[in-house]
Design a protein around this motif. Structure first.
Motif, short mmCIF file in Angstrom:
data_model
loop_
_atom_site.label_atom_id
_atom_site.label_comp_id
_atom_site.label_asym_id
_atom_site.label_seq_id
_atom_site.Cartn_x
_atom_site.Cartn_y
_atom_site.Cartn_z
N UNK A 1 -2.84 -19.64 -4.08
CA UNK A 1 -2.25 -18.86 -5.16
C UNK A 1 -3.34 -18.32 -6.10
N UNK A 2 -4.37 -19.11 -6.30
CA UNK A 2 -5.47 -18.69 -7.18
C UNK A 2 -6.44 -17.75 -6.48
N UNK A 3 -6.67 -18.02 -5.19
CA UNK A 3 -7.63 -17.22 -4.42
C UNK A 3 -7.01 -16.83 -3.07
N UNK A 4 -6.25 -15.75 -3.04
CA UNK A 4 -5.57 -15.34 -1.80
C UNK A 4 -6.53 -15.22 -0.62
N UNK A 5 -6.13 -15.82 0.49
CA UNK A 5 -6.93 -15.75 1.71
C UNK A 5 -7.91 -16.89 1.88
N UNK A 6 -8.06 -17.73 0.86
CA UNK A 6 -9.08 -18.78 0.91
C UNK A 6 -8.75 -19.86 1.95
N UNK A 7 -7.47 -20.15 2.14
CA UNK A 7 -7.08 -21.21 3.07
C UNK A 7 -7.39 -20.81 4.51
N UNK A 8 -7.06 -19.59 4.88
CA UNK A 8 -7.37 -19.12 6.24
C UNK A 8 -8.87 -19.14 6.47
N UNK A 9 -9.63 -18.72 5.48
CA UNK A 9 -11.09 -18.76 5.60
C UNK A 9 -11.59 -20.18 5.82
N UNK A 10 -11.04 -21.12 5.05
CA UNK A 10 -11.47 -22.52 5.17
C UNK A 10 -11.11 -23.10 6.54
N UNK A 11 -9.93 -22.76 7.03
CA UNK A 11 -9.50 -23.26 8.35
C UNK A 11 -10.40 -22.71 9.44
N UNK A 12 -10.66 -21.40 9.39
CA UNK A 12 -11.51 -20.76 10.41
C UNK A 12 -12.91 -21.37 10.39
N UNK A 13 -13.46 -21.55 9.21
CA UNK A 13 -14.79 -22.13 9.10
C UNK A 13 -14.83 -23.58 9.59
N UNK A 14 -13.80 -24.35 9.26
CA UNK A 14 -13.75 -25.75 9.69
C UNK A 14 -13.75 -25.87 11.21
N UNK A 15 -12.86 -25.14 11.85
CA UNK A 15 -12.77 -25.23 13.31
C UNK A 15 -13.91 -24.49 13.99
N UNK A 16 -14.44 -23.48 13.32
CA UNK A 16 -15.61 -22.80 13.86
C UNK A 16 -16.80 -23.75 13.91
N UNK A 17 -16.98 -24.52 12.83
CA UNK A 17 -18.06 -25.51 12.80
C UNK A 17 -17.82 -26.60 13.84
N UNK A 18 -16.57 -27.05 13.96
CA UNK A 18 -16.22 -28.09 14.93
C UNK A 18 -16.60 -27.67 16.35
N UNK A 19 -16.10 -26.52 16.78
CA UNK A 19 -16.34 -26.09 18.16
C UNK A 19 -17.78 -25.63 18.37
N UNK A 20 -18.38 -25.05 17.32
CA UNK A 20 -19.76 -24.64 17.43
C UNK A 20 -20.69 -25.83 17.63
N UNK A 21 -20.49 -26.87 16.83
CA UNK A 21 -21.32 -28.07 16.95
C UNK A 21 -21.04 -28.80 18.26
N UNK A 22 -19.79 -28.80 18.69
CA UNK A 22 -19.45 -29.44 19.96
C UNK A 22 -20.17 -28.75 21.11
N UNK A 23 -20.19 -27.41 21.07
CA UNK A 23 -20.88 -26.65 22.12
C UNK A 23 -22.37 -26.95 22.11
N UNK A 24 -22.95 -26.93 20.92
CA UNK A 24 -24.38 -27.20 20.80
C UNK A 24 -24.71 -28.62 21.26
N UNK A 25 -23.82 -29.56 20.93
CA UNK A 25 -24.03 -30.95 21.33
C UNK A 25 -23.95 -31.10 22.85
N UNK A 26 -22.95 -30.46 23.46
CA UNK A 26 -22.78 -30.57 24.91
C UNK A 26 -23.92 -29.90 25.67
N UNK A 27 -24.52 -28.89 25.06
CA UNK A 27 -25.66 -28.21 25.68
C UNK A 27 -26.96 -28.98 25.48
#
Length: 250
Positions: free
Chosen positions: A114-140
């Motif tokens: 409500x205070x910052x429209x769009x912030x939640x979607x940004x936070x979700x995308x960044x959270x899962x982006x970091x999760x899968x990005x680090x998982x890929x880097x770790x597996x490699x």
């Protein structure tokens, strides 16, 4: 087999050693099983978050979700402590932990949105982006959870926990640590560092879960490992949300 340290309090160095299955014919922990249970716990947290999100969006009254936020975080904290000390309860309490945290996160996220429209979607995308990005880097094999790496992450995480504890206690006496909650340049840098440490905890957790599967821990440890990973993900999401709110408020 060497046992590995984790800065995640739910996944410490004695976890799989103490839980190792004695009966070789019993079902044991697997990585796929842990992934499936993590997905289930994440779904429960999301469903609970949608519930409190909808409540706030319907009336836009913070008072209507305040009990869910306070109660959710409180129940989640107590449940987490019980799970950590009684791992065999993880299959029953891990879902409760995620439901409670989901209720709190949904309400908090709705107010932030409500205070910052769009912030939640940004936070979700960044959270899962970091999760899968680090998982890929770790597996490699690009990043490895060496003992020095784990010690560094554990020390930094402990320092952050102490930092928050002092801030929490100080709040009762009108004392506030500088930079932790403000949107100054130093405040943003501190949030960036905390986000980075939270993200590095994922690497340690990946390694620890992998070693647990190799050690053939009991099947219920899939729930416990999934719970530990959710603890890190929830922390990471909250810190990203905090960082984005600082940036948006400038």
């Amino acid at each position: 087999m060497a046992l590995y340290k984790s800065s995640n309090p739910a996944l410490n160095s004695k976890t799989f050693k103490s839980a190792r299955s004695i009966d070789s014919s019993a079902e044991v922990m697997t990585i796929n099983g842990t992934v499936n249970k993590t997905a289930l716990l994440a779904t429960l947290a999301f469903a609970a978050a949608v519930f409190t999100w909808d409540i706030f969006m319907l009336n836009q009254n913070p008072a209507s979700i305040q009990p869910y936020i306070i109660g959710g975080f409180l129940v989640g904290f107590i449940t987490a402590i019980v799970i950590i000390f009684k791992k065999t309860l993880a299959p029953f309490l891990a879902p409760l932990y995620c439901l409670a945290e989901g209720l709190a996160l949904g309400g908090l996220s709705a107010m932030m949105e409500m205070s910052y429209p769009g912030i939640v979607l940004q936070a979700i995308i960044l959270t899962f982006g970091i999760l899968f990005g680090l998982l890929l880097i770790y597996r490699m094999g690009i990043i490895k959870a060496t003992e020095n790496f784990k010690l560094m992450v554990a020390s930094a995480t402990a320092g952050i926990a102490f930092f928050y504890f002092i801030s929490f206690i100080g709040g009762f006496f009108g004392f506030h640590l500088p930079f932790l909650h403000d949107n100054s340049t130093m405040g943003i840098i501190i949030s960036l560092v905390i986000v980075a440490i939270a993200a590095l905890n994922l690497v340690v957790d990946f390694d620890f879960i992998e070693k647990g599967a190799e050690a053939k821990a009991p099947k219920y440890m899939e729930w416990y490992a999934a719970f530990g990973l959710m603890v890190t993900l929830i922390w990471l999401y909250l810190e990203i949300l905090r960082l984005l709110s600082k940036l948006r408020s400038r």
